[in-house]
Design a protein around this motif. Structure first.
Motif, PDB file in Angstrom:
ATOM      1  N   MET A 270     -52.979 -24.525 -50.233  1.00 21.55           N
ATOM      2  CA  MET A 270     -52.174 -23.412 -50.701  1.00 21.55           C
ATOM      3  C   MET A 270     -52.502 -22.181 -49.873  1.00 21.55           C
ATOM      4  SD  MET A 270     -52.004 -21.657 -54.496  1.00 21.55           S
ATOM      5  CE  MET A 270     -51.252 -23.100 -55.233  1.00 21.55           C
ATOM      6  N   VAL A 271     -51.544 -21.690 -49.131  1.00 23.42           N
ATOM      7  CA  VAL A 271     -51.730 -20.520 -48.288  1.00 23.42           C
ATOM      8  C   VAL A 271     -51.517 -19.250 -49.088  1.00 23.42           C
ATOM      9  CG1 VAL A 271     -50.983 -19.363 -46.191  1.00 23.42           C
ATOM     10  CG2 VAL A 271     -50.999 -21.847 -46.287  1.00 23.42           C
ATOM     11  N   SER A 272     -50.651 -19.298 -50.095  1.00 22.31           N
ATOM     12  CA  SER A 272     -50.372 -18.137 -50.927  1.00 22.31           C
ATOM     13  C   SER A 272     -49.813 -18.611 -52.264  1.00 22.31           C
ATOM     14  CB  SER A 272     -49.370 -17.209 -50.240  1.00 22.31           C
ATOM     15  OG  SER A 272     -48.933 -16.194 -51.118  1.00 22.31           O
ATOM     16  N   PRO A 273     -50.146 -17.921 -53.369  1.00 23.18           N
ATOM     17  CA  PRO A 273     -49.546 -18.296 -54.662  1.00 23.18           C
ATOM     18  C   PRO A 273     -48.031 -18.158 -54.670  1.00 23.18           C
ATOM     19  CG  PRO A 273     -51.472 -16.899 -54.984  1.00 23.18           C
ATOM     20  CD  PRO A 273     -51.173 -16.885 -53.518  1.00 23.18           C
ATOM     21  N   GLY A 274     -47.490 -17.240 -53.864  1.00 23.24           N
ATOM     22  CA  GLY A 274     -46.040 -17.090 -53.768  1.00 23.24           C
ATOM     23  C   GLY A 274     -45.433 -16.163 -54.797  1.00 23.24           C
ATOM     24  N   PHE A 275     -46.264 -15.399 -55.505  1.00 24.31           N
ATOM     25  CA  PHE A 275     -45.744 -14.457 -56.499  1.00 24.31           C
ATOM     26  C   PHE A 275     -46.768 -13.345 -56.692  1.00 24.31           C
ATOM     27  CE2 PHE A 275     -48.282 -17.503 -58.759  1.00 24.31           C
ATOM     28  CZ  PHE A 275     -48.987 -16.760 -59.701  1.00 24.31           C
ATOM     29  N   VAL A 276     -46.318 -12.240 -57.285  1.00 24.50           N
ATOM     30  CA  VAL A 276     -47.201 -11.127 -57.626  1.00 24.50           C
ATOM     31  C   VAL A 276     -47.645 -11.317 -59.072  1.00 24.50           C
ATOM     32  CG1 VAL A 276     -47.411  -8.640 -57.896  1.00 24.50           C
ATOM     33  CG2 VAL A 276     -46.093  -9.579 -55.989  1.00 24.50           C
ATOM     34  N   TYR A 277     -48.936 -11.463 -59.269  1.00 34.71           N
ATOM     35  CA  TYR A 277     -49.474 -11.719 -60.603  1.00 34.71           C
ATOM     36  C   TYR A 277     -49.583 -10.410 -61.377  1.00 34.71           C
ATOM     37  CZ  TYR A 277     -52.726 -13.201 -64.250  1.00 34.71           C
ATOM     38  OH  TYR A 277     -53.323 -13.449 -65.459  1.00 34.71           O
ATOM     39  N   GLU A 278     -48.952 -10.355 -62.532  1.00 30.46           N
ATOM     40  CA  GLU A 278     -48.925  -9.165 -63.385  1.00 30.46           C
ATOM     41  C   GLU A 278     -48.569  -7.907 -62.587  1.00 30.46           C
ATOM     42  OE1 GLU A 278     -52.170 -10.461 -66.843  1.00 30.46           O
ATOM     43  OE2 GLU A 278     -52.531  -8.719 -65.592  1.00 30.46           O
TER      44      GLU A 278
ATOM     45  N   ASN B 175     -47.768 -10.806 -40.779  1.00 31.68           N
ATOM     46  CA  ASN B 175     -48.312  -9.742 -41.613  1.00 31.68           C
ATOM     47  C   ASN B 175     -47.912  -9.846 -43.074  1.00 31.68           C
ATOM     48  OD1 ASN B 175     -49.537  -8.492 -39.355  1.00 31.68           O
ATOM     49  ND2 ASN B 175     -47.617  -7.442 -38.863  1.00 31.68           N
ATOM     50  N   VAL B 176     -47.065 -10.810 -43.407  1.00 28.30           N
ATOM     51  CA  VAL B 176     -46.562 -10.925 -44.778  1.00 28.30           C
ATOM     52  C   VAL B 176     -46.628 -12.385 -45.207  1.00 28.30           C
ATOM     53  CG1 VAL B 176     -45.027  -8.948 -44.490  1.00 28.30           C
ATOM     54  CG2 VAL B 176     -44.166 -11.240 -44.023  1.00 28.30           C
ATOM     55  N   THR B 177     -46.502 -12.611 -46.515  1.00 27.72           N
ATOM     56  CA  THR B 177     -46.449 -13.967 -47.038  1.00 27.72           C
ATOM     57  C   THR B 177     -45.061 -14.546 -46.805  1.00 27.72           C
ATOM     58  OG1 THR B 177     -45.810 -13.173 -49.239  1.00 27.72           O
ATOM     59  CG2 THR B 177     -48.177 -13.430 -48.794  1.00 27.72           C
ATOM     60  N   GLU B 178     -44.926 -15.846 -47.042  1.00 30.87           N
ATOM     61  CA  GLU B 178     -43.653 -16.509 -46.782  1.00 30.87           C
ATOM     62  C   GLU B 178     -42.533 -15.960 -47.662  1.00 30.87           C
ATOM     63  OE1 GLU B 178     -42.669 -18.670 -44.511  1.00 30.87           O
ATOM     64  OE2 GLU B 178     -44.616 -18.450 -43.555  1.00 30.87           O
ATOM     65  N   ARG B 179     -42.842 -15.738 -48.936  1.00 31.15           N
ATOM     66  CA  ARG B 179     -41.809 -15.211 -49.837  1.00 31.15           C
ATOM     67  C   ARG B 179     -41.407 -13.794 -49.439  1.00 31.15           C
ATOM     68  NH1 ARG B 179     -42.149 -15.048 -56.477  1.00 31.15           N
ATOM     69  NH2 ARG B 179     -40.047 -14.259 -56.817  1.00 31.15           N
TER      70      ARG B 179
ATOM     71  N   LEU C 114     -59.801 -15.795 -50.807  1.00 36.62           N
ATOM     72  CA  LEU C 114     -61.252 -15.658 -50.850  1.00 36.62           C
ATOM     73  C   LEU C 114     -61.976 -16.917 -50.416  1.00 36.62           C
ATOM     74  CD1 LEU C 114     -61.740 -13.686 -54.198  1.00 36.62           C
ATOM     75  CD2 LEU C 114     -61.483 -12.804 -51.876  1.00 36.62           C
ATOM     76  N   PHE C 115     -61.239 -17.975 -50.082  1.00 34.88           N
ATOM     77  CA  PHE C 115     -61.890 -19.230 -49.729  1.00 34.88           C
ATOM     78  C   PHE C 115     -61.415 -19.819 -48.402  1.00 34.88           C
ATOM     79  CE2 PHE C 115     -58.147 -20.220 -52.118  1.00 34.88           C
ATOM     80  CZ  PHE C 115     -57.621 -21.384 -51.563  1.00 34.88           C
ATOM     81  N   HIS C 116     -60.417 -19.220 -47.775  1.00 33.80           N
ATOM     82  CA  HIS C 116     -59.993 -19.686 -46.463  1.00 33.80           C
ATOM     83  C   HIS C 116     -60.787 -18.967 -45.375  1.00 33.80           C
ATOM     84  CE1 HIS C 116     -56.269 -21.059 -48.594  1.00 33.80           C
ATOM     85  NE2 HIS C 116     -56.434 -22.058 -47.748  1.00 33.80           N
ATOM     86  N   THR C 117     -61.236 -19.711 -44.394  1.00 36.20           N
ATOM     87  CA  THR C 117     -61.962 -19.116 -43.272  1.00 36.20           C
ATOM     88  C   THR C 117     -61.015 -18.299 -42.401  1.00 36.20           C
ATOM     89  OG1 THR C 117     -63.462 -21.028 -43.254  1.00 36.20           O
ATOM     90  CG2 THR C 117     -63.447 -19.604 -41.305  1.00 36.20           C
ATOM     91  N   GLY C 118     -61.418 -17.074 -42.100  1.00 39.86           N
ATOM     92  CA  GLY C 118     -60.593 -16.201 -41.268  1.00 39.86           C
ATOM     93  C   GLY C 118     -59.406 -15.596 -41.993  1.00 39.86           C
ATOM     94  N   ALA C 119     -59.424 -15.569 -43.314  1.00 37.53           N
ATOM     95  CA  ALA C 119     -58.304 -14.992 -44.080  1.00 37.53           C
ATOM     96  C   ALA C 119     -58.246 -13.478 -43.874  1.00 37.53           C
ATOM     97  CB  ALA C 119     -58.460 -15.320 -45.564  1.00 37.53           C
ATOM     98  N   TYR C 120     -57.041 -12.920 -43.898  1.00 37.26           N
ATOM     99  CA  TYR C 120     -56.852 -11.490 -43.716  1.00 37.26           C
ATOM    100  C   TYR C 120     -55.807 -10.996 -44.711  1.00 37.26           C
ATOM    101  CZ  TYR C 120     -53.018 -13.417 -40.934  1.00 37.26           C
ATOM    102  OH  TYR C 120     -51.937 -14.137 -40.532  1.00 37.26           O
ATOM    103  N   TRP C 121     -55.722  -9.678 -44.856  1.00 35.58           N
ATOM    104  CA  TRP C 121     -54.806  -9.077 -45.815  1.00 35.58           C
ATOM    105  C   TRP C 121     -53.367  -9.195 -45.321  1.00 35.58           C
ATOM    106  CZ3 TRP C 121     -56.391  -7.920 -50.519  1.00 35.58           C
ATOM    107  CH2 TRP C 121     -57.737  -7.633 -50.727  1.00 35.58           C
ATOM    108  N   ARG C 122     -52.479  -9.534 -46.250  1.00 31.95           N
ATOM    109  CA  ARG C 122     -51.054  -9.617 -45.956  1.00 31.95           C
ATOM    110  C   ARG C 122     -50.261  -8.968 -47.088  1.00 31.95           C
ATOM    111  NH1 ARG C 122     -49.294 -15.622 -44.767  1.00 31.95           N
ATOM    112  NH2 ARG C 122     -50.242 -15.908 -46.807  1.00 31.95           N
ATOM    113  N   LEU C 123     -49.082  -8.499 -46.762  1.00 26.80           N
ATOM    114  CA  LEU C 123     -48.195  -7.938 -47.777  1.00 26.80           C
ATOM    115  C   LEU C 123     -47.532  -9.088 -48.549  1.00 26.80           C
ATOM    116  CD1 LEU C 123     -46.668  -5.526 -49.047  1.00 26.80           C
ATOM    117  CD2 LEU C 123     -44.947  -5.827 -47.245  1.00 26.80           C
ATOM    118  N   CYS C 124     -47.656  -9.056 -49.866  1.00 24.86           N
ATOM    119  CA  CYS C 124     -47.040 -10.106 -50.678  1.00 24.86           C
ATOM    120  C   CYS C 124     -45.988  -9.581 -51.643  1.00 24.86           C
ATOM    121  CB  CYS C 124     -48.109 -10.888 -51.461  1.00 24.86           C
ATOM    122  SG  CYS C 124     -48.878  -9.951 -52.797  1.00 24.86           S
ATOM    123  N   GLY C 125     -45.855  -8.253 -51.760  1.00 25.32           N
ATOM    124  CA  GLY C 125     -44.834  -7.736 -52.675  1.00 25.32           C
ATOM    125  C   GLY C 125     -44.745  -6.219 -52.611  1.00 25.32           C
TER     126      GLY C 125
END
Length: 313
Positions: A118-126, A202-206, A298-309
């Motif tokens: 899973m690369v991204s949950p695909g939604f903004v939580y709360e 720089n952004v998630t797929e959604r 928090l668990f992928h190696t080399g993860a960086y911040w992306r815009l998700c919403g």
């Protein structure tokens, strides 16, 4: 003799029912791995209430939907279709899905042909929302005020817990604000230039799908756009933080989402095909408030911040 005849009759009936059940299944069992649960009112892929949508799916369509999840193209590669379908559909009589504990065949485990990540949950939580301001009297002496105080406390507690988890990975607020501001400026510049290829990382797929549609709609209206952000920014602050866990047995496998408020001064101007100004004025500064949600694994190696919403209040 009568007993033997009855036994043969029952046996023939069972064979007839078994052949009908096997013919109703939508997936072949040749070189594929599928789960069939027999009992009560459902079988895999053929519940009574979902019969029309599941039992008549073409084989080619099934391959196109789930081909992204698998690696390897040889003839010995097995397909784990059943687990993904069973997790996405409800069960009758409040039965829990049995596919959460399904293991791949031994041959598949040895070859390692399947990697589901899973690369991204695909939604903004709360998603963040403005709360109505209430007086101290109402907060302290009414039931609605007590309920509101409890809800506010839970929201703050969730944010504090998410930030505490994030700090264990080396999080620094000042460093993150610099990175988030740079990402905010870069995404806006890429949007103004219509650069769909560069903006994707720089952004998630959604979010990428939403921004791509915005660029397409804007290009249909205007031929070009000028955008500029005046630095330093007026204000940046964190509105809330949320932690999204994906594995109950491993709390380290989680995503963090931080909601930031940007208060900046910007310049904007739009042009038509002939170069005439049709909107905005690049000589005037406009105070703009944006609320963006940034996400990081928090668990992928080399993860960086992306815009998700993005949140519009």
């Amino acid at each position: 003799m009568a007993l033997v005849r009855r036994f043969q009759t029952v046996r023939s009936l069972l064979k007839t029912v078994g052949s009908r059940e096997s013919s109703s299944l939508p997936f072949r069992s040749g070189n594929e791995f599928s789960l069939i649960q027999i009992g009560d009112d459902f079988r895999f892929g053929c519940w009574r209430s979902y019969h029309s949508s599941l039992c008549h799916v073409p084989e080619a369509h099934g391959k196109s939907v789930y081909s992204r999840l698998y690696e390897g193209h040889n003839a010995n590669t097995h397909l784990l279709r059943s687990t993904m379908i069973a997790e996405s559909l409800p069960f009758t009589n409040e039965k829990r899905s049995a596919t959460t504990q399904v293991k791949a065949p031994p041959q598949l485990q040895k070859t390692g042909a399947v990697r589901v990540s899973m690369v991204s949950p695909g939604f903004v939580y709360e998603p963040y929302a403005l709360q109505e301001k209430i007086s101290i009297w109402r907060r302290c002496f009414t039931r609605s005020g007590w309920r509101r105080t409890k809800e506010d406390f839970i929201r703050e507690l969730r944010s504090a817990y998410a930030i505490a988890k994030l700090r264990k990975t080396g999080y620094s607020k000042n460093t993150f604000y610099i990175e988030a501001l740079e990402l905010y400026k870069q995404i806006n510049i890429l949007m103004a230039n219509g650069d769909k290829k560069t903006i994707r990382k720089n952004v998630t797929e959604r979010m990428y799908s939403a921004l791509k549609n915005e660029i397409k709609q804007r290009e249909a209206m205007w031929d070009g756009v000028y955008w500029e952000m005046i630095e330093p920014v007026v204000k940046i602050r964190t509105l809330q933080a949320r932690l999204i866990g994906i594995d109950r047995t491993d709390l380290k496998k989680a995503f963090i989402q931080l909601t930031l408020e940007f208060l900046t001064k910007q310049k904007f101007e739009a042009y038509d095909a002939e170069g005439n100004v049709v909107a905005g004025d690049k000589n005037k500064e406009v105070l703009v408030r944006d609320i963006w949600v940034f996400e990081k694994s928090l668990f992928h190696t080399g993860a960086y911040w992306r815009l998700c919403g993005r949140i519009k209040l």
